[in-house]
Scaffold this active site. Structure first.
Site, PDB file in Angstrom:
ATOM      1  CG  HIS A  52      51.552  33.376  42.692  1.00  0.00           C
ATOM      2  ND1 HIS A  52      50.794  32.489  41.964  1.00  0.00           N
ATOM      3  CD2 HIS A  52      52.577  33.738  41.880  1.00  0.00           C
ATOM      4  CE1 HIS A  52      51.327  32.296  40.772  1.00  0.00           C
ATOM      5  NE2 HIS A  52      52.422  33.051  40.691  1.00  0.00           N
TER       6      HIS A  52
ATOM      7  CD  GLU B  25      42.191  28.653  37.761  1.00  0.00           C
ATOM      8  OE1 GLU B  25      42.284  28.984  36.571  1.00  0.00           O
ATOM      9  OE2 GLU B  25      43.083  28.069  38.397  1.00  0.00           O
TER      10      GLU B  25
ATOM     11  NE  ARG C  98      21.632  31.093  47.664  1.00  0.00           N
ATOM     12  CZ  ARG C  98      20.971  29.989  47.341  1.00  0.00           C
ATOM     13  NH1 ARG C  98      19.836  30.061  46.661  1.00  0.00           N
ATOM     14  NH2 ARG C  98      21.422  28.803  47.715  1.00  0.00           N
TER      15      ARG C  98
END
Length: 324
Positions: free
Chosen positions: A212, A242, A262
């Protein structure tokens, strides 16, 4: 030889009994400290910290912010050329000006449509004290003078309430609050607004394989890359786990796609290293766009991003999915 005795000081305090602490005095002799206050023959003089004014948004509460004012003049208004932009349809593009001369702050109305008010009374120009309330449009503001220590403390409190503690970017609540003004501005001016949901690919595998702490490093690096690659006007936040979310305005759909690509490319090309091991990291993105009166709630825009993000994941990850 006398046996040492250890005393539970906290217990004695609770029982109301005196506690004696022993310290080494001159030549190593034991001295008794009776918790006495030592009187000083000299007055301790602390340096006087300089104070500087801060413009504080009091209402609406979700727009709360503290803006330090430097010496000189700043313009408050709704327009792009205002030094401090206030998103309120009752605020003129160049509504009023604040001038700090080093001692006092003065407010001056710039011929605004709906007027500038101090403590409920319309003004043309007047000095602002810290007890005054400045009202322009629906917004209520005040001036507060703070020294550096107060400023730092208030900044810490503000960051704790608005920032994600791991990645040091805005948290979900702050993003949702600030997006309200951006969406309202886009509706009013028939602009495009774009939301991008970003998800780290195979993130559970990273945690399971390298731990983690490595996962935390990856999230912090992704947040840093997104922050560096986005425009200054774009909103960025950690949405949860996440996932990250961005809100872009002032550009068309094609430019929004280029911006999303990008971001994807920047993460893919970045070298994520953990204990001399290269960690493969990519992201998937869902991009949703709306224009003018077709812009609904931010929750609806994010829901569409989620749907498109799922398509990007199902199509192989490490790509941008957007509406046709």
């Amino acid at each position: 030889m006398q046996k040492k005795r250890y005393v539970n000081h906290a217990k004695l305090h609770r029982l109301g009994k005196p506690v004696f602490y022993y310290i080494l005095g001159e030549h190593g002799a034991l001295m008794q400290d009776m918790d006495r206050t030592i009187a000083s023959g000299n007055t301790i003089k602390l340096p006087v910290a300089p104070m500087r004014p801060h413009l504080i948004v009091l209402y609406p509460q979700h727009l709360f912010k503290q803006i330090p004012l430097e010496k000189g003049t700043v313009v408050l208004g709704r327009g792009q050329d205002a030094d401090i932009r206030l998103d309120d349809e009752l605020v003129s593009r160049r509504h009023c000006a604040l001038t700090f001369d080093g001692l006092d702050v003065t407010v001056k109305d710039l011929g605004s449509t709906n007027g500038t008010f101090v403590d409920g009374s319309p003004i043309t120009e007047c000095k602002l004290e810290d007890h005054n309330r400045l009202q322009i449009g629906k917004m209520v503001l005040k001036i507060d003078f703070k020294d550096a220590s107060e400023e730092a403390f208030d900044r810490e409190l503000y960051e704790a309430a608005t920032m994600d503690p791991l990645t040091k970017i805005s948290n979900r609540r702050t993003f949702m609050d600030r997006s309200l003004g951006e969406l309202a501005l886009a509706r009013r001016n028939n602009y495009y607004v774009h939301a991008i949901m970003v998800d780290a690919d195979h993130f559970k595998r990273v945690n399971d394989t390298w731990g983690h702490q490595c996962g935390d490093m990856v999230l912090k690096e992704i947040a840093r890359i997104l922050k560096e690659e986005k425009r200054e006007s774009d909103l960025l936040a950690r949405y949860g786990g996440e996932e990250f979310v961005l809100l872009l305005g002032g550009i068309g759909p094609e430019d929004a796609k280029k911006s999303a690509e990008r971001l994807r490319s920047a993460v893919e090309s970045h070298r994520f290293s953990w204990k001399d091991t290269i960690i493969p990291v990519t992201i998937s993105l869902g991009l949703a766009s709306r224009q003018g009166e077709n812009i609904g709630k931010i929750e609806d825009l994010i829901a569409e991003c989620d749907r498109l993000l799922y398509i990007a994941k199902e199509s192989g990850r490490n790509q941008v999915a957007c509406e046709a």
